[in-house]
Scaffold this active site. Structure first.
Site, PDB file in Angstrom:
ATOM      1  N   GLU A 143      10.418 -46.925 -52.065  1.00  0.00           N
ATOM      2  CA  GLU A 143       9.689 -46.103 -52.524  1.00  0.00           C
ATOM      3  C   GLU A 143       8.236 -46.846 -53.151  1.00  0.00           C
ATOM      4  OE1 GLU A 143       7.485 -43.222 -53.520  1.00  0.00           O
ATOM      5  OE2 GLU A 143       8.970 -42.359 -52.387  1.00  0.00           O
ATOM      6  N   GLU A 155       9.199 -21.767 -51.499  1.00  0.00           N
ATOM      7  CA  GLU A 155       9.922 -20.280 -51.421  1.00  0.00           C
ATOM      8  C   GLU A 155      11.137 -20.428 -50.626  1.00  0.00           C
ATOM      9  OE1 GLU A 155       6.176 -18.997 -49.659  1.00  0.00           O
ATOM     10  OE2 GLU A 155       5.685 -17.909 -51.456  1.00  0.00           O
ATOM     11  N   TYR A 201       6.187 -19.129 -37.561  1.00  0.00           N
ATOM     12  CA  TYR A 201       6.315 -18.463 -38.950  1.00  0.00           C
ATOM     13  C   TYR A 201       6.850 -17.227 -38.706  1.00  0.00           C
ATOM     14  CZ  TYR A 201       5.675 -21.590 -42.774  1.00  0.00           C
ATOM     15  OH  TYR A 201       5.539 -22.928 -43.800  1.00  0.00           O
ATOM     16  N   VAL A 219       5.641 -49.738 -47.906  1.00  0.00           N
ATOM     17  CA  VAL A 219       5.729 -50.070 -46.492  1.00  0.00           C
ATOM     18  C   VAL A 219       4.447 -49.760 -45.408  1.00  0.00           C
ATOM     19  CG1 VAL A 219       7.030 -49.526 -44.344  1.00  0.00           C
ATOM     20  CG2 VAL A 219       8.002 -49.592 -46.614  1.00  0.00           C
ATOM     21  N   THR A 239       8.582 -26.095 -45.511  1.00  0.00           N
ATOM     22  CA  THR A 239       9.683 -25.529 -46.333  1.00  0.00           C
ATOM     23  C   THR A 239      10.539 -26.904 -46.342  1.00  0.00           C
ATOM     24  OG1 THR A 239      10.988 -25.328 -44.329  1.00  0.00           O
ATOM     25  CG2 THR A 239       9.428 -23.362 -45.028  1.00  0.00           C
TER      26      THR A 239
END
Length: 599
Positions: free
Chosen positions: A67, A93, A211, A260, A520
Site C-alpha cells: 500500500e 449506498e 444502473y 508499485v 458500489t
C-alpha cells in the site's frame, strides 16, 4: 444448476439460489504452495484476502499487501484530521441485493458487537430504524419541492423504456446527453437520479443503462430513498475495519509506504503470467518482487480518489489532477497488452470526472432547528435523519447534503453532528457565495449550505463561524463513469492468465453479459470473488447479479412506479385491444397485469 449462466472464463461458474450459497468451499489442490500479493488495500483487495483465507483456505501469513499510503480502505474512508476536524470524501449506498458483499459480511464479526456478524448488525440497525426520506428535494432556501413522485409522464417514461431495450453494443462511447431528450434531462426523475448516483449529462450512457437494469427492483424506493440501507457508524469503521481485523487475525502482512509503478508480464499465445512487481519503499529503495506461477498477484488498477486534496475552514481544496500511483501503474501495465485496458479513457478528462465534497461539523442549536424543519427528524439520537441526500434543486452547484446516524464517529462530541455536502457543478457560481465551489473555503461552503437550508441571510456568516468544515476536491471521483467501449477495462482475469487478476472499479467482471455496476462496494467485492475463485481454484460458484431485469414482476412494477401509479398509455387500435383483452380474460396474465396496474 437448472440453467446455464454464461461466463467469459470457463474456470468460473455462477449460481442463483441457495445450493452454492450455503456450501462450504473445500480446500483447493496446491493452495499450500501458493502466495498472494495484493497491490493496494481498497475494498476489492481486502475482500480478495478474506476470500483467499475463507474459501481458498490459504494461510494468511502467505498474503502480503502493498500500500502506497499509511492507511488501508481505499475510497471508504472516514477520519479525524488532527487540529482540523472530521472528514469523509464520500459514502456508499447499500441495497438488499448485494449478494457478494453479504456473502462476505455474514462471515465477519461486527466491530460494534463482535457477537454478531457485520451483516447481522447492519440488518437489525435498518430493521429497527428503516431508512426513508421526508424531503428529497428543496428549492427557495429549504422549502420542500418534491412530492415523492417522478413526475415523468407517458412520453418520458416510454423514452426510458426504449432506452432500456437498447443493446450494450450500441451504447459504447455514447454519453447520456446523446441519448436522452432535453425534456428527460430536465425532469424531476433526472434530478433524483443524477444526484443520488452522481451522474453527469456527459457520462456513459452504457453505465446509465446498467444502473437502471441493476436496480430496477428498487425503482419504487428511489423517490423517497426507502430502497437504501445505511450502516450505524462511518463506513470505514463498519465495513473496512472488520475485514482488516479478520486479515490481521490470520497473520496477513501489511506493508505501507510502498509504491508499485509496474507489473511486468510474460505473454505468449497460450499463457499470460505476472513475473515481477516493480516497487519502491518510502525512501525510494527498490523492493521489487519476482513472481512465479504460484505467486498470485492481485492488481487494483486506477483509483477514484487518487489525487484528492483537502482544504480547511479558511482555505479551498487545491486542484491537483496529477496522476498518482494507481494510474501510473496501470498506464505501464497497459503498454504491455491491449487486453490490459485503456486507462486514458478514464483519467484524461479530470474536469469532467471531478466533483467536490465537504464535511461540516455542526454544534449550534439554531442550525439544528433549520435541519429539523426539512428532515422532520432530529440529527441526534443515533437514528436516521435525512434518510439519504437532500438536493437543493435551484443550487448553482447542484448541492446535495446528508446527515447519517450520529454519533457517526467514535468519540464524536455529543453536541456535534456531521453533515456531508457535495456539489455536482463545482465550476458554477453559488447562490449566496457568488463564486465556484472549487474556489471556496470550508467556511464559504458552509455558508452556501446554510443559505439553502433556510438560514436568515443576515445570520449566515455568524452561523457558519460556529461550524468547522473540510472541503475535498476529487479530480477522478467519477472517472469510472466516463464514456467507454468494450475492452477499455481489462477483464478481472484476462484470457489465459495464470497468476494475476485486476480488482476494483476499473476491471470488467466475467459474467456474460456483465450486469453489475461500478461505484458500489459490491462491484469491488465481485471482482475480488471472481479473481480468487479462478486463480486459487475454488470450486464454489459466484452468485449472479440479482436478476430483477429478467423478472416480469419487477419490470411491471417498475413501469407502474415510473408513471407514479398511472396506467401506461398503450396505443393500440381498439379492435386489437379488445381481441387481446378477450384472449387473456380469466388467465394468470390478466391477474398479473391487473395486480401491477397495467390494465
Amino acid at each position: 444448476m437448472d440453467y446455464h449462466i454464461k461466463s467469459k472464463d470457463p474456470r468460473l461458474h455462477f449460481y442463483a439460489g441457495d445450493y452454492d450459497a450455503l456450501v462450504h468451499a473445500r480446500k483447493p489442490k496446491g493452495i499450500d504452495d501458493k502466495r498472494a500479493y495484493m497491490i493496494g488495500t481498497g475494498i476489492g483487495a481486502l475482500a480478495a484476502g478474506c476470500f483467499l483465507i475463507r474459501d481458498a483456505h490459504m494461510d494468511g501469513s502467505k498474503i502480503t499487501y502493498l500500500e502506497q499510503l499509511d492507511l488501508p480502505g481505499g475510497c471508504l474512508d472516514g477520519k479525524v484530521i488532527q487540529n482540523v476536524g472530521y472528514v469523509a470524501r464520500g459514502g456508499r449506498e447499500m441495497g438488499h441485493h448485494f449478494e457478494v458483499l453479504w456473502d462476505l459480511f455474514h462471515s465477519l464479526p461486527s466491530v460494534e458487537d463482535p457477537n454478531v456478524s457485520v451483516l447481522d448488525h447492519l440488518y437489525y440497525v435498518n430493521k429497527d430504524d428503516p431508512n426513508f426520506s421526508n424531503c428529497r428535494i428543496t428549492t427557495n432556501c429549504g422549502k420542500r419541492y418534491d412530492n415523492g413522485k417522478f413526475n415523468l409522464g407517458q412520453k418520458c417514461a416510454m423514452e426510458l423504456a426504449n432506452f432500456l431495450m437498447m443493446s450494450d453494443e450500441s451504447l459504447q462511447d455514447k454519453s447520456i446527453e446523446e441519448i436522452f431528450s432535453d425534456e428527460l434531462l430536465n425532469s424531476d426523475f433526472w434530478c433524483y437520479w443524477r444526484t443520488m448516483f452522481a451522474f453527469e449529462n456527459w457520462h456513459s450512457a452504457l453505465e446509465m443503462k446498467l444502473y437502471m437494469n441493476r436496480f430496477i427492483h428498487h425503482v419504487g424506493g428511489l423517490a423517497d430513498l426507502s430502497a437504501l440501507q445505511f450502516c450505524r457508524r462511518d463506513q470505514f469503521t463498519d465495513f473496512v475495519t472488520p475485514m482488516i481485523n479478520y486479515l490481521k487475525a490470520h497473520n496477513v502482512n501489511f506493508r505501507y509506504g510502498v509504491t508499485v509503478t509496474n507489473v511486468e508480464f510474460e505473454i505468449t499465445d497460450e499463457k499470460k503470467a505476472a513475473r515481477k512487481i516493480v516497487a519502491t519503499d518510502k525512501d525510494g529503495k527498490d523492493i521489487s518482487i519476482d513472481l512465479t506461477d504460484n505467486d498470485l498477484c492481485f492488481i487494483t488498477n486506477g483509483s477514484m480518489t487518487e489525487s484528492s486534496s483537502y482544504g480547511t475552514d479558511s482555505t479551498p481544496a487545491p486542484w491537483n489532477p496529477a496522476l498518482g500511483g494507481c494510474w501510473e501503474m496501470w498506464k505501464n501495465i497497459a503498454k504491455q497488452s491491449p487486453e490490459f485496458g485503456h486507462p486514458e479513457k478514464f483519467y484524461s478528462q479530470p474536469e469532467k470526472s471531478k466533483w467536490e465534497s465537504c464535511t461540516v461539523t455542526v454544534t449550534d442549536p439554531r442550525i439544528t432547528k433549520l435541519v429539523e424543519n426539512i428532515t422532520k427528524r432530529s440529527p441526534y439520537g443515533g437514528r436516521i435523519c435525512t434518510g439519504g441526500i437532500v438536493t437543493a434543486k435551484d443550487s448553482g452547484w447542484l448541492m446535495s447534503w446528508t446527515i447519517n446516524r450520529q454519533e457517526q464517529y467514535y468519540g464524536q462530541p455529543e453536541n456535534a453532528f456531521e453533515v456531508w455536502v457535495y456539489g455536482l457543478f463545482p465550476d458554477a457560481p453559488g447562490n449566496f457565495v457568488k463564486k465556484p465551489m472549487r474556489e471556496c473555503t470550508g467556511h464559504e461552503i458552509t455558508a452556501e449550505w446554510l443559505y439553502h437550508i433556510g438560514a436568515p441571510k443576515d445570520q449566515i456568516e455568524e452561523l457558519a463561524g460556529t461550524c468547522s468544515a473540510i472541503p475535498v476536491m476529487m479530480p477522478f471521483i467519477t472517472s469510472m463513469f466516463m464514456p467507454r467501449a468494450f475492452g477499455d477495462r481489462p477483464y478481472v482475469v484476462p484470457k489465459n492468465a495464470v497468476n494475476f487478476a485486476f480488482l476494483g472499479q476499473f476491471a470488467e467482471t466475467l459474467d456474460e453479459p456483465g450486469r453489475d455496476t461500478v461505484f458500489t462496494i459490491e462491484y469491488s467485492g465481485r471482482t475480488a470473488m471472481e479473481a480468487v475463485y479462478i486463480l486459487a481454484g475454488v470450486e464454489r460458484a459466484v452468485p449472479e447479479v440479482f436478476a430483477s431485469r429478467y423478472d416480469i414482476r419487477y419490470l411491471l412494477n417498475a413501469a407502474g412506479e415510473m408513471l407514479d401509479g398511472e396506467k401506461p398509455d398503450l396505443k393500440l387500435p381498439l379492435l386489437v385491444r379488445r381481441k387481446l383483452e378477450k384472449k387473456i380474460k380469466g388467465t394468470d396474465i390478466e391477474l398479473l397485469l391487473k395486480e401491477y396496474n397495467i390494465i
